[in-house]
Design a protein around this motif. Structure first.
Motif: not given
Length: 213
Positions: A30, A188-189, A191-195, A197-198
């Protein structure tokens, strides 16, 4: 093109090694990296995840390839894949001295996931010693960190006492990591905005920097 080789290794089982490898592989793609994963763990969990991914996505997603090989073929497979990829990620087996050593020897950087418990931290020493013997740099990663891990800071201090580099990024103990893999995907696919994924994105960035990719 000559790839940077990153081995995920931990001789203690249950550290979340394969789960971390899968999420990192997708995270690397990504940010524009062409990634090959060499799965030498006899359980073949990462290979099975990739096959499910192919079924769900058709082509498994741009820039990602997973090959399952026997440990003794690791060096040849890595050399072949390095010619056409930016990153070759090796998922090494636990409890397998010879195969793990081959994977460590092939690496430019060894990533060692460690759960924040005394037993897990102590069990990391053989992997650190193996990497030191092969003269390969390591990055220790606190993985599966519980929300209220009172031992985390204490374990972090003990890990630093080993003299190895410890990642600033930590990965929490979150159900979504396993849930995403069950769909042939990564966090990140789904729940891309989740903690979660971060956390993976930050760790992937730190690993690439440590490996100088």
């Amino acid at each position: 093109m000559t790839a940077t080789v990153i081995t995920v290794a931990q001789q203690k089982g249950g550290a979340g090694k394969t789960t971390l490898a899968a999420h990192l592989a997708v995270a690397f793609t990504r940010v524009g990296k062409k990634v090959a994963v060499v799965d030498i763990d006899p359980q073949q969990s990462l290979t099975m995840w990739y096959r499910l991914r192919e079924q769900q996505l058709g082509d498994a997603g741009a820039g990602l390839l997973v090959n399952q090989v026997k440990g003794w073929r690791t060096r040849n497979e890595v050399d072949k894949l390095a010619a056409s990829h930016d990153v070759v990620l090796i998922d090494s087996p636990p409890h397998a001295e010879t195969e793990a050593r081959v994977a460590v020897r092939a690496a430019d950087l060894v990533v060692i996931p460690v759960q924040p418990s005394p037993m897990d931290v102590w069990a990391t020493r053989p992997t650190l010693e193996m990497a030191a013997g092969e003269k390969v740099p390591v990055l220790l990663v606190l993985n599966r960190v519980p929300p209220r891990a009172n031992l985390t800071d204490e374990m972090l201090a003990e890990m630093k006492a080993f003299g190895a580099q410890v990642a600033k990024s930590r990965v929490g103990n979150r159900v979504v990591f396993a849930a995403a893999l069950a769909e042939g995907r990564a966090v990140n696919e789904v729940q891309p905005s989740s903690k979660a994924a971060k956390e993976i994105a930050a760790l992937a960035k730190e690993i690439l920097k440590a490996a100088r990719v």
